[in-house]
Design an enzyme around this catalytic site. Sequence first.
Site, mmCIF file in Angstrom:
data_model
loop_
_atom_site.group_PDB
_atom_site.id
_atom_site.type_symbol
_atom_site.label_atom_id
_atom_site.label_comp_id
_atom_site.label_asym_id
_atom_site.label_seq_id
_atom_site.Cartn_x
_atom_site.Cartn_y
_atom_site.Cartn_z
ATOM 1 N N LYS A 19 0.851 -1.202 0.000
ATOM 2 C CA LYS A 19 0.000 0.000 0.000
ATOM 3 C C LYS A 19 0.882 1.246 0.000
ATOM 4 O O LYS A 19 2.099 1.156 0.233
ATOM 5 C CB LYS A 19 -0.899 -0.029 1.231
ATOM 6 C CG LYS A 19 -0.133 -0.002 2.550
ATOM 7 C CD LYS A 19 -0.989 -0.400 3.737
ATOM 8 C CE LYS A 19 -0.162 -0.399 5.010
ATOM 9 N NZ LYS A 19 -0.875 -1.042 6.135
ATOM 10 N N ARG A 70 -9.464 -0.638 16.205
ATOM 11 C CA ARG A 70 -9.483 0.279 15.072
ATOM 12 C C ARG A 70 -10.528 -0.248 14.089
ATOM 13 O O ARG A 70 -11.608 0.283 14.003
ATOM 14 C CB ARG A 70 -8.079 0.371 14.440
ATOM 15 C CG ARG A 70 -7.942 1.473 13.414
ATOM 16 C CD ARG A 70 -6.514 1.579 12.876
ATOM 17 N NE ARG A 70 -6.064 0.347 12.226
ATOM 18 C CZ ARG A 70 -4.857 0.217 11.683
ATOM 19 N NH1 ARG A 70 -3.991 1.210 11.710
ATOM 20 N NH2 ARG A 70 -4.511 -0.918 11.101
ATOM 21 N N TYR A 81 15.846 30.024 7.824
ATOM 22 C CA TYR A 81 14.621 30.757 8.192
ATOM 23 C C TYR A 81 14.524 30.918 9.708
ATOM 24 O O TYR A 81 14.804 29.972 10.456
ATOM 25 C CB TYR A 81 13.384 30.005 7.701
ATOM 26 C CG TYR A 81 13.133 30.160 6.219
ATOM 27 C CD1 TYR A 81 12.913 31.420 5.663
ATOM 28 C CD2 TYR A 81 13.108 29.053 5.385
ATOM 29 C CE1 TYR A 81 12.678 31.559 4.303
ATOM 30 C CE2 TYR A 81 12.877 29.174 4.031
ATOM 31 C CZ TYR A 81 12.660 30.442 3.493
ATOM 32 O OH TYR A 81 12.435 30.583 2.158
ATOM 33 N N MET A 135 11.950 24.324 1.911
ATOM 34 C CA MET A 135 11.195 23.515 0.942
ATOM 35 C C MET A 135 12.134 22.702 0.044
ATOM 36 O O MET A 135 11.874 21.528 -0.245
ATOM 37 C CB MET A 135 10.312 24.416 0.075
ATOM 38 C CG MET A 135 9.382 23.642 -0.828
ATOM 39 S SD MET A 135 8.367 24.696 -1.866
ATOM 40 C CE MET A 135 7.263 25.434 -0.671
HETATM 41 C C1 LIG Z 1 -0.017 -2.034 6.719
HETATM 42 C C2 LIG Z 1 -0.528 -3.348 7.215
HETATM 43 C C3 LIG Z 1 0.349 -4.412 7.466
HETATM 44 C C4 LIG Z 1 1.853 -4.288 7.377
HETATM 45 O O1 LIG Z 1 2.360 -3.770 8.576
HETATM 46 P P1 LIG Z 1 3.948 -3.638 8.782
HETATM 47 O O2 LIG Z 1 4.061 -3.138 10.174
HETATM 48 O O3 LIG Z 1 4.402 -2.625 7.793
HETATM 49 O O4 LIG Z 1 4.517 -4.969 8.561
HETATM 50 C C5 LIG Z 1 -0.207 -5.636 7.800
HETATM 51 N N1 LIG Z 1 -1.548 -5.792 7.923
HETATM 52 C C6 LIG Z 1 -2.404 -4.777 7.718
HETATM 53 C C7 LIG Z 1 -3.869 -5.014 7.855
HETATM 54 C C8 LIG Z 1 -1.938 -3.526 7.366
HETATM 55 O O5 LIG Z 1 -2.796 -2.520 7.163
#
Ligand SMILES: *Cc1c(COP(=O)(O)O)cnc(C)c1O
Length: 358
Positions: free
Chosen positions: A35, A130, A254, A302
Amino acid sequence: MTRPARVRINLPALQHNFNRVNESAPASRVMAIIKANAYGHGLTRIARALPRADAFGVACVNEAITLREAGFDRRIVLLEGPFAADELRLISGYRLDVVLHHREQLAMLERVRLRRPLNVWLKIDTGMHRLGFAPTSVPEMVTRLDTIDYLGELRWMSHLACADDSGDDYTATQIEGFRNTVESLTGERSLANSAAVLAWQDAHYDWVRPGIMLYGASPLRDTTALALDLQPVMTLESTLIAVNTHQKGARVGYGGDWVCPETMPVGVAAIGYGDGYPRHAPAGMPVLINGRRAQLIGRVSMDMVCVDLRGHPGAAVGASVTLWGDGLPVDEVAASAGTIGYELLCSINSRVRCEYIE
Ligand SMILES: *Cc1c(COP(=O)(O)O)cnc(C)c1O
């Protein structure tokens, strides 16, 4: 000449880290989590470099469609499932698996008719609080899923909240809760993120879901990537575009909040928050100049950062600057910036040129 800010993506290192997943969880299949543009590493290039991943995990339909259109035939799992009912036809058309974590999503499935079987990963909330169904409501969800005539394979998953801390009993409690909930159910199971792949063997089950470890950052709070035999995949680099000598008392950058304590050389590297480098990083952030450690001074701009070049007499315009990666673990840089490696890796944006090492 193009802008010198660039990332090098080391694909053999990715392969090495993938092998570490197999070594750590030899009996499990691997859903590689790619992702967020493969944690900033480039979605399709990373997918192509993982030929032995059994599935890919992504966060949304767009990411999945990009993979399908690039020719990937493998199982792709939408980790948060559908966001709206109108995605279901695309999901079915592109043969995507969905996670189901909420009654609203189940209601979407009940209202739609699909021609192809839809594979579902039912998400159980074992304590992360969650996403997911409470263990007590799982039987009801199973009954409702049974009435969906296009339901394909059904799998079970949950997510761990504290697996990065190998001394935290909360993970053992979550693993036990998962075990008790899925005991009487048929279908494959999945619980482990990277931290659990490496530190919680009881969580491995049929499918592991590594993300961060593939990219060579440590998923464990008190253990370095080096100690876990993980290799950094992304190296963020630039070069010095200026080296100037400033007098004692001169204010740098800055706001002028960094003041030269003596007459000293200050370098300027072409990298900044416009590339995804963290703006809130304080003075003292580690960098490498020609492979040797130095520190940032002043605020991150930036397009630029300033570097204390005392003790670097050889550093001239054109010198290489490493922000993280080879020789400077992203986890260490993240700790200095008050964040985690995940955030730094994901933040690098498309302005930064990307080179892949095969
Ligand atoms: C992002 C995610 C992972 C991977 O987690 P890592 O800590 O990067 O290994 C695994 N399972 C779900 C459901 C996730 O959203």
